[in-house]
Design an enzyme around this catalytic site. Structure first.
Site, PDB file in Angstrom:
ATOM      1  N   PRO A   1      61.939  89.153  41.354  1.00  0.00           N
ATOM      2  CG  PRO A   1      60.530  90.359  42.770  1.00  0.00           C
ATOM      3  CD  PRO A   1      60.548  89.193  41.845  1.00  0.00           C
TER       4      PRO A   1
ATOM      5  CD  GLU B   1      51.100  87.228  46.562  1.00  0.00           C
ATOM      6  OE1 GLU B   1      52.085  87.859  46.993  1.00  0.00           O
ATOM      7  OE2 GLU B   1      50.064  87.773  46.137  1.00  0.00           O
TER       8      GLU B   1
ATOM      9  NE  ARG C   1      67.880 101.481  23.071  1.00  0.00           N
ATOM     10  CZ  ARG C   1      69.141 101.912  23.148  1.00  0.00           C
ATOM     11  NH1 ARG C   1      70.078 101.129  23.651  1.00  0.00           N
ATOM     12  NH2 ARG C   1      69.470 103.111  22.733  1.00  0.00           N
TER      13      ARG C   1
ATOM     14  CG  ASP D   1      72.396 104.789  24.074  1.00  0.00           C
ATOM     15  OD1 ASP D   1      72.197 106.004  23.981  1.00  0.00           O
ATOM     16  OD2 ASP D   1      71.726 103.935  23.482  1.00  0.00           O
TER      17      ASP D   1
HETATM   18  C1  4GS Z   1      59.981  91.522  39.116  1.00  0.00           C
HETATM   19  C2  4GS Z   1      61.097  92.346  39.272  1.00  0.00           C
HETATM   20  C3  4GS Z   1      58.736  91.527  39.934  1.00  0.00           C
HETATM   21  C4  4GS Z   1      56.883  89.627  41.763  1.00  0.00           C
HETATM   22  C5  4GS Z   1      55.669  89.540  39.602  1.00  0.00           C
HETATM   23  C6  4GS Z   1      55.595  89.302  42.471  1.00  0.00           C
HETATM   24  C7  4GS Z   1      54.397  89.218  40.386  1.00  0.00           C
HETATM   25  C8  4GS Z   1      56.625  90.322  40.461  1.00  0.00           C
HETATM   26  N1  4GS Z   1      60.225  90.708  38.120  1.00  0.00           N
HETATM   27  N2  4GS Z   1      61.990  91.990  38.356  1.00  0.00           N
HETATM   28  N3  4GS Z   1      54.729  88.513  41.619  1.00  0.00           N
HETATM   29  N4  4GS Z   1      61.310  93.291  40.184  1.00  0.00           N
HETATM   30  N5  4GS Z   1      57.870  90.478  39.724  1.00  0.00           N
HETATM   31  O1  4GS Z   1      58.537  92.402  40.732  1.00  0.00           O
HETATM   32  O2  4GS Z   1      61.470  90.995  37.645  1.00  0.00           O
END
Ligand code: 4GS
Length: 259
Positions: free
Chosen positions: A100, A127, A165, A180
Site C-alpha cells: 500500500p 505487517e 492480456r 477496453d
Molecule cells: C497491498 C495493496 C496490500 C499490506 C500485504 C499488509 C500484507 C498487504 N499490496 N497493494 N501486509 N493494497 N498489501 O494491501 O499492494
C-alpha cells in the site's frame, strides 16, 4: 514474459495459471511463472521467515535474509533464462514489491510494464517486509489501491493478469485490449447482447441494431465520454479532448438535463 514470484504461498497463483485467459497465456508460453518461497531460503531448522518488529508493536515482520536470498536466486534464474532467449540487452529484471506504500497502479503503468521481458514480484505477508529490502533490492513499489490485504499475492496476480492480456497472442480478438476501458483513458460504453427485448421489457438502443457503423461509433464514443463524466470526472480532467469529443460530450450533457 517471465515472472519470478517471491511468495510464501505459491499455490495461490493457481488462481491465474489454471483458469481462463491467463491459463491460456501460460499454455502458449506467452507468460512463464517461476516461484521462490522465502521459507526454502530460511537459514534455521524451524524455517522461520518472520520476527517481532524492533520498537515493539503488534504483528510480525518478514525478515531480510530469506527474501534477499530468494530474490538473488530468482535474479540468477532470470539471467540464465534471458541468455537462453538471447535477450542480452535485458539481463536485469526489475524487482517489484507490492504494498500500500507504493504508487497506485493504472492502465498506463501496466502498459509500460508489459514492455519488460522479466519481472520479479515480491509479495509480503504479516505487517510487511524489513525496510532494508526496499532500500537495497526493490526497484519499484506498486499498490493496487488504498486498502489493506492480508498478502501481496492477490496484487501480484492482478498485475500479472493485467499485463498478460496486453501481450500479443493472449486475447483471441486482437482488438479487445485496445477497445477496453482505460485504453483510451475513458470508461467503456454500455454493452448489450441478445435478445433485443429482454423478459422485463428492457430494450437495446436502436442505433446498435441499425447497422450504421458510423452512427454506432459516435454513439459509443459519446457514451464513453458521458459515462466517464458522470462516474469518473477526474479522468476527463487529465485528458485532452478533440472537437468531435467536445461536441459529443456537450450533447450528452444536454440530453441528461445538465446546464
Ligand atoms: C497491498 C495493496 C496490500 C499490506 C500485504 C499488509 C500484507 C498487504 N499490496 N497493494 N501486509 N493494497 N498489501 O494491501 O499492494
Amino acid at each position: 514474459m517471465w515472472f519470478g514470484i517471491i511468495s510464501l504461498f505459491p499455490d495461490m497463483f493457481r488462481a491465474i495459471t489454471e483458469f481462463g485467459i491467463t491459463r491460456r497465456a501460460v499454455e502458449k508460453n506467452i507468460i512463464t511463472l517461476s516461484y521462490w518461497n522465502p521459507r526454502d531460503f530460511s537459514d534455521n531448522a524451524c524455517r522461520t521467515v518472520d520476527a517481532r518488529p524492533y520498537g515493539g508493536g503488534p504483528g510480525m515482520i518478514m525478515q531480510f535474509q530469506p527474501i534477499y536470498d530468494a530474490i538473488l536466486a530468482a535474479k540468477h534464474s532470470a539471467e540464465i533464462e534471458a541468455k537462453i532467449l538471447g535477450q542480452h540487452a535485458l539481463l536485469k529484471p526489475l524487482v517489484i514489491y507490492l504494498s500500500p506504500q507504493g504508487r497506485q497502479l493504472t492502465h498506463q503503468h501496466v502498459k509500460a510494464l508489459s514492455k519488460k521481458t522479466h519481472l520479479i514480484l515480491v509479495t509480503g505477508r504479516y505487517e510487511g517486509i524489513d525496510e532494508r529490502l526496499i532500500q537495497s533490492v526493490i526497484d519499484e513499489e506498486w499498490s493496487v489501491g488504498d486498502y489493506v490485504l492480508s498478502g501481496g499475492e492477490l496484487p501480484a496476480m492482478m498485475m500479472i493478469d493485467s499485463i498478460a492480456r496486453l501481450l500479443p497472442g493472449t486475447l483471441g480478438h486482437s482488438q479487445s485490449a485496445v477497445s477496453d476501458s482505460f485504453s483510451d483513458e475513458l470508461l467503456d460504453h454500455p454493452q448489450y447482447t441478445r435478445p433485443v427485448i429482454n423478459q422485463i421489457g428492457g430494450k437495446v438502443p436502436d442505433v446498435l441494431v441499425s447497422g450504421d457503423h458510423e452512427q454506432i461509433r459516435q454513439w459509443r464514443l459519446k457514451q464513453s465520454l458521458g459515462q466517464t463524466w458522470l462516474k469518473r470526472p477526474d479522468l476527463l480532467e487529465k485528458r485532452i479532448q478533440n472537437a468531435e469529443e467536445n461536441k459529443l460530450l456537450t450533447d450528452f450533457m444536454k440530453e441528461n438535463q445538465v446546464p
